[in-house]
Design an enzyme around this catalytic site. Structure first.
Site, PDB file in Angstrom:
ATOM      1  N   HIS A 133      23.020   7.072 129.097  1.00  0.00           N
ATOM      2  CA  HIS A 133      22.270   5.835 128.842  1.00  0.00           C
ATOM      3  C   HIS A 133      21.192   6.012 127.780  1.00  0.00           C
ATOM      4  CE1 HIS A 133      20.857   1.890 129.912  1.00  0.00           C
ATOM      5  NE2 HIS A 133      19.658   2.325 130.214  1.00  0.00           N
ATOM      6  N   HIS A 180      22.502   6.737 133.484  1.00  0.00           N
ATOM      7  CA  HIS A 180      22.169   5.588 134.323  1.00  0.00           C
ATOM      8  C   HIS A 180      23.107   5.643 135.517  1.00  0.00           C
ATOM      9  CE1 HIS A 180      21.057   1.688 135.734  1.00  0.00           C
ATOM     10  NE2 HIS A 180      20.183   1.556 134.754  1.00  0.00           N
ATOM     11  N   GLU A 183      14.712   5.747 119.658  1.00  0.00           N
ATOM     12  CA  GLU A 183      15.481   6.682 120.495  1.00  0.00           C
ATOM     13  C   GLU A 183      15.897   7.947 119.749  1.00  0.00           C
ATOM     14  OE1 GLU A 183      18.336   4.777 123.034  1.00  0.00           O
ATOM     15  OE2 GLU A 183      19.300   6.682 123.526  1.00  0.00           O
ATOM     16  N   SER A 226      11.606   2.364 126.946  1.00  0.00           N
ATOM     17  CA  SER A 226      12.095   2.668 125.594  1.00  0.00           C
ATOM     18  C   SER A 226      12.027   1.483 124.644  1.00  0.00           C
ATOM     19  CB  SER A 226      13.502   3.258 125.626  1.00  0.00           C
ATOM     20  OG  SER A 226      14.331   2.506 126.444  1.00  0.00           O
ATOM     21  N   ALA A 264      13.132  -0.430 117.042  1.00  0.00           N
ATOM     22  CA  ALA A 264      12.210   0.496 116.375  1.00  0.00           C
ATOM     23  C   ALA A 264      12.191   0.252 114.867  1.00  0.00           C
ATOM     24  CB  ALA A 264      12.607   1.935 116.680  1.00  0.00           C
ATOM     25  N   GLU A 314      11.424  -1.688 138.725  1.00  0.00           N
ATOM     26  CA  GLU A 314      12.567  -0.791 138.537  1.00  0.00           C
ATOM     27  C   GLU A 314      12.198   0.595 139.062  1.00  0.00           C
ATOM     28  OE1 GLU A 314      15.165  -1.367 134.959  1.00  0.00           O
ATOM     29  OE2 GLU A 314      13.370  -2.269 134.139  1.00  0.00           O
ATOM     30  N   ARG A 317      15.713   7.916 137.967  1.00  0.00           N
ATOM     31  CA  ARG A 317      17.134   7.833 137.616  1.00  0.00           C
ATOM     32  C   ARG A 317      17.896   9.134 137.755  1.00  0.00           C
ATOM     33  NH1 ARG A 317      17.085   3.765 132.523  1.00  0.00           N
ATOM     34  NH2 ARG A 317      16.607   1.991 133.851  1.00  0.00           N
ATOM     35  N   ARG A 348      13.245   9.691 131.028  1.00  0.00           N
ATOM     36  CA  ARG A 348      12.510   8.467 130.676  1.00  0.00           C
ATOM     37  C   ARG A 348      12.303   7.563 131.887  1.00  0.00           C
ATOM     38  NH1 ARG A 348      14.753   2.958 128.740  1.00  0.00           N
ATOM     39  NH2 ARG A 348      16.490   3.721 129.989  1.00  0.00           N
TER      40      ARG A 348
HETATM   41  C1  LIG Z   1      23.062  -1.253 128.138  1.00  0.00           C
HETATM   42  C2  LIG Z   1      21.648  -0.792 127.848  1.00  0.00           C
HETATM   43  C3  LIG Z   1      20.589  -1.366 128.544  1.00  0.00           C
HETATM   44  C4  LIG Z   1      19.282  -0.953 128.285  1.00  0.00           C
HETATM   45  N1  LIG Z   1      18.241  -1.564 128.930  1.00  0.00           N
HETATM   46  C5  LIG Z   1      16.970  -1.228 128.618  1.00  0.00           C
HETATM   47  C6  LIG Z   1      15.874  -1.928 129.179  1.00  0.00           C
HETATM   48  O1  LIG Z   1      16.035  -2.858 129.954  1.00  0.00           O
HETATM   49  N2  LIG Z   1      14.619  -1.548 128.814  1.00  0.00           N
HETATM   50  C7  LIG Z   1      14.389  -0.524 127.950  1.00  0.00           C
HETATM   51  O2  LIG Z   1      13.239  -0.218 127.665  1.00  0.00           O
HETATM   52  N3  LIG Z   1      15.415   0.135 127.375  1.00  0.00           N
HETATM   53  C8  LIG Z   1      16.689  -0.198 127.686  1.00  0.00           C
HETATM   54  N4  LIG Z   1      17.724   0.474 127.101  1.00  0.00           N
HETATM   55  C9  LIG Z   1      17.428   1.493 126.083  1.00  0.00           C
HETATM   56  C10 LIG Z   1      17.015   0.793 124.801  1.00  0.00           C
HETATM   57  O3  LIG Z   1      17.798  -0.352 124.615  1.00  0.00           O
HETATM   58  C11 LIG Z   1      17.180   1.713 123.575  1.00  0.00           C
HETATM   59  O4  LIG Z   1      16.603   2.958 123.838  1.00  0.00           O
HETATM   60  C12 LIG Z   1      16.472   1.103 122.373  1.00  0.00           C
HETATM   61  O5  LIG Z   1      16.907  -0.219 122.186  1.00  0.00           O
HETATM   62  C13 LIG Z   1      16.758   1.940 121.126  1.00  0.00           C
HETATM   63  O6  LIG Z   1      16.242   1.244 120.030  1.00  0.00           O
HETATM   64  P1  LIG Z   1      16.335   1.876 118.572  1.00  0.00           P
HETATM   65  O7  LIG Z   1      15.737   0.871 117.668  1.00  0.00           O
HETATM   66  O8  LIG Z   1      15.800   3.235 118.592  1.00  0.00           O
HETATM   67  O9  LIG Z   1      17.916   2.006 118.304  1.00  0.00           O
HETATM   68  P2  LIG Z   1      19.073   0.912 118.322  1.00  0.00           P
HETATM   69  O10 LIG Z   1      18.641  -0.352 118.962  1.00  0.00           O
HETATM   70  O11 LIG Z   1      20.283   1.571 118.882  1.00  0.00           O
HETATM   71  O12 LIG Z   1      19.324   0.588 116.781  1.00  0.00           O
HETATM   72  C14 LIG Z   1      19.934   1.539 115.943  1.00  0.00           C
HETATM   73  C15 LIG Z   1      20.167   0.912 114.578  1.00  0.00           C
HETATM   74  O13 LIG Z   1      20.517   1.933 113.662  1.00  0.00           O
HETATM   75  C16 LIG Z   1      21.619   1.514 112.876  1.00  0.00           C
HETATM   76  N5  LIG Z   1      22.304   2.742 112.440  1.00  0.00           N
HETATM   77  C17 LIG Z   1      22.653   3.820 113.176  1.00  0.00           C
HETATM   78  N6  LIG Z   1      23.171   4.779 112.394  1.00  0.00           N
HETATM   79  C18 LIG Z   1      23.171   4.297 111.141  1.00  0.00           C
HETATM   80  C19 LIG Z   1      23.583   4.819 109.883  1.00  0.00           C
HETATM   81  N7  LIG Z   1      24.088   6.061 109.759  1.00  0.00           N
HETATM   82  N8  LIG Z   1      23.456   4.037 108.787  1.00  0.00           N
HETATM   83  C20 LIG Z   1      22.951   2.787 108.877  1.00  0.00           C
HETATM   84  N9  LIG Z   1      22.515   2.247 110.040  1.00  0.00           N
HETATM   85  C21 LIG Z   1      22.626   2.999 111.147  1.00  0.00           C
HETATM   86  C22 LIG Z   1      22.435   0.619 113.774  1.00  0.00           C
HETATM   87  O14 LIG Z   1      23.232  -0.238 113.005  1.00  0.00           O
HETATM   88  C23 LIG Z   1      21.299  -0.114 114.498  1.00  0.00           C
HETATM   89  O15 LIG Z   1      20.873  -1.171 113.691  1.00  0.00           O
HETATM   90  C24 LIG Z   1      19.043   0.069 127.344  1.00  0.00           C
HETATM   91  C25 LIG Z   1      20.102   0.645 126.652  1.00  0.00           C
HETATM   92  C26 LIG Z   1      21.398   0.227 126.892  1.00  0.00           C
HETATM   93  C27 LIG Z   1      22.517   0.859 126.133  1.00  0.00           C
END
Ligand SMILES: Cc1cc2nc3c(=O)[nH]c(=O)nc-3n(C[C@H](O)[C@H](O)[C@H](O)COP(=O)(O)OP(=O)(O)OC[C@H]3O[C@@H](n4cnc5c(N)ncnc54)[C@H](O)[C@@H]3O)c2cc1C
Length: 514
Positions: free
Chosen positions: A340, A235, A364, A380, A16, A119, A282, A375
């Site tokens: 999850h 999950h 997220e 996501s 994101a 899925e 799920r 979800r």
């Molecule tokens: C094992 C696993 C498998 C998954 N498989 C799928 C899938 O197949 N398909 C799907 O759609 N979704 C899947 N998901 C869900 C999906 O991966 C996540 O919902 C999505 O990647 C979240 O993206 P994001 O950018 O919001 O956060 P994240 O990818 O978690 O990134 C968060 C970022 O914020 C930074 N951060 C956090 N707090 C701070 C702070 N205080 N200061 C500075 N930096 C900070 C971290 O360093 C990181 O860079 C899966 C999740 C997991 C855990």
């Protein structure tokens, strides 16, 4: 001479945050994250762990409307319909965009036709994947490379954002703590929070351990409104590794390829539970697995019958199993439900505006209502790209509202709160895993809430504040809905009634000297 424009501050470098940073061009962006190298194993973005893939209606027989319907059914129709329409409509464009950035999605044989997986909750095959089950890592690598090359983005990593810089009631920047423990205040045109989920607050999770809801604690400190924080997705098939909090995921795509859920005697767990059996939504599968573990039947994923090339289709899962001395080709895999995904988050509209001027959120950590109460699988990563791009582009242009006479408004820090010590965090993880699980008991939620609120160290900590918001929301939701499910053996009582009963019991106990 031109004065330099204040940058848009983006906190978080998962799917994101990176998508938002790219979309903000040409407006300057200051991207802040804890970890940098996107290929480094220490990367703490959940994105890096994503296995199954990204949902998009790409098959000739599929449509954005059908994808939208499945999203609404999984979400128990608690979803924001406009958000769902936008997400599913934009999905094919998102896949095109990622391909243009260099993501090499898996194709059927040597053709250039995408290999679509299936899925739970999807009525047809619509999951695009890369490197078999290494989708998130591949996407993150491609986005990270683009961001590093982008001239409008300055990427500072190794920093923890632990406060929002406020001018009056408008967000004007952030406070960061560097790896050396120094505090710095950084100002920007607006702040986009993209800090991911909350799994690290629970005793069993698939998330990185650092996913402890820091973004939610920042929002709470600035008095931003949260939406639906009680909706936590479990999950059903995390690999059961005793003694570990972060558990390896066994992707749902395995069940899409034919793997079955069974008890220790090989009896099918999902038979007669739901018409979609192993591919039911799920929340339904997680409750069934949870019940099987509770009543001693055991829960296992049987993959032995699959005619797949493990090295090509599921290299990540295979490596996780082998690391635990298990061979998925011949042995049933012990499973347990694990936290999850967080459907709730900072309340935002489709452009990412929170209730506090100058503060945006996406991914997220945010809740625009797209996932409803549960979800749909693989929606996501899609959300991260689709809304990441929309919010980044919008926040760059809209920024924060102009304040007349800014000098008259004092600057102050809305601090997220200190982090808990290891032992206290352990305690909190066990409590939340227990009371905010796939099946909930009202009185236990209320009792836990009371205990946390009465403990100053817990209550003012970053993790404790988020826990309290989740417990409050769970206690207040009277009916089961999606991932929030009351145990059928308890009738939810009002919060006041439970506290009153406990107070009477405690008073009685202390009078009798017990
Ligand atoms: C094992 C696993 C498998 C998954 N498989 C799928 C899938 O197949 N398909 C799907 O759609 N979704 C899947 N998901 C869900 C999906 O991966 C996540 O919902 C999505 O990647 C979240 O993206 P994001 O950018 O919001 O956060 P994240 O990818 O978690 O990134 C968060 C970022 O914020 C930074 N951060 C956090 N707090 C701070 C702070 N205080 N200061 C500075 N930096 C900070 C971290 O360093 C990181 O860079 C899966 C999740 C997991 C855990």
């Amino acid at each position: 001479m031109n004065t330099p424009r204040a940058p848009l501050i983006v906190v978080g470098a998962g799917i994101a945050g990176l998508s938002a940073a790219l979309a903000a061009a040409p407006h300057p962006v200051l991207l802040l994250s804890r970890t940098r190298p996107v290929r480094d194993v220490s990367n703490d973005a959940a994105t890096a762990l994503a296995q199954g893939g990204i949902a998009a209606a790409l098959a000739a027989t599929d449509s954005a409307a059908a994808h939208g319907e499945d999203t609404l059914i999984a979400g128990a129709h608690h979803n924001d319909r406009e958000a769902v329409r936008y997400l599913c409509g934009q999905a094919p464009h998102a896949i095109d965009w990622l391909r243009q950035l260099g993501v090499d999605f898996d194709c059927i044989g040597d053709s250039d036709g995408l290999d679509l997986g299936r899925e739970g909750g999807h009525r047809c095959a619509r999951i695009v994947h890369a490197g078999g089950d290494a989708t998130g890592a591949r996407v993150l690598a491609a986005l990270g490379e683009r961001v590093r090359a982008a001239r409008h983005v300055q990427w500072r990593c190794g920093v923890e954002v632990d406060g929002l810089l406020m001018r009056g009631d408008v967000v004007a920047g952030v406070r960061v703590r560097t790896a050396q423990g120094q505090e710095q205040c950084l100002t920007g045109s607006a702040v986009v929070i993209a800090t991911g989920g909350i799994g690290g607050l629970f005793a069993a999770t698939t998330n990185p351990m650092s996913a402890q809801g820091r973004g939610l604690a920042l929002a709470l400190a600035a008095q931003a409104v949260l939406r639906d924080p009680e909706f936590v997705q479990f999950h059903p098939t995390a690999l059961d590794v005793p003694g570990r909090v972060q558990l390896p995921l066994l992707t749902e795509a395995l069940r899409g390829a034919g793997a079955r859920l069974c008890d220790r005697h090989g009896r099918a767990l999902m038979q007669g539970v739901h018409q979609d059996s192993d591919l039911a939504p799920r929340d339904v599968v997680a409750r069934t697995v949870s019940a099987a573990l509770r009543d001693g039947r055991g829960a296992f994923l049987h993959c032995a019958g699959l005619s797949i090339d493990w090295a090509r289709a599921f290299p990540t899962v295979f490596a996780h199993c082998r690391a635990q001395g298990l061979d998925p080709r011949t042995q049933p895999l012990p499973i347990q439900p694990a936290v999850h995904f967080h459907m709730g988050g900072i309340d935002v509209d489709l452009d990412g505006h929170s209730s506090v001027p100058g503060l945006y959120a996406v991914g997220e950590v945010a809740c625009n209502g797209v996932h409803g109460a549960n979800r749909l699988a693989s929606n996501s990563l899609l959300e991260g790209v689709v809304f990441g791009r929309r919010v980044g582009a919008h926040a760059a242009v809209a920024g924060a509202p102009q304040i007349a006479n800014p000098a008259r408004h004092t600057l102050w820090i809305a601090g997220a709160g200190p982090s808990l010590t290891h032992n206290r965090l352990n305690w909190l993880q066990r409590c939340l895993g227990d009371v905010l699980g796939p099946v909930r008991v009202h009185a236990r939620i209320v009792a836990t809430r009371k205990r946390i609120a009465a403990d100053p160290e817990l209550a003012r900590s970053s993790q404790g504040r988020v826990a309290l918001a989740m417990l409050d929301a769970a206690a207040a939701r009277r009916d089961s809905l999606g991932a929030h499910h009351w145990s059928s053996v308890t009738v939810p009582e009002s919060v006041d009634a439970v506290i009153r009963k406990r107070d009477v019991a405690e008073a009685g106990a202390s009078m009798s000297g017990a």
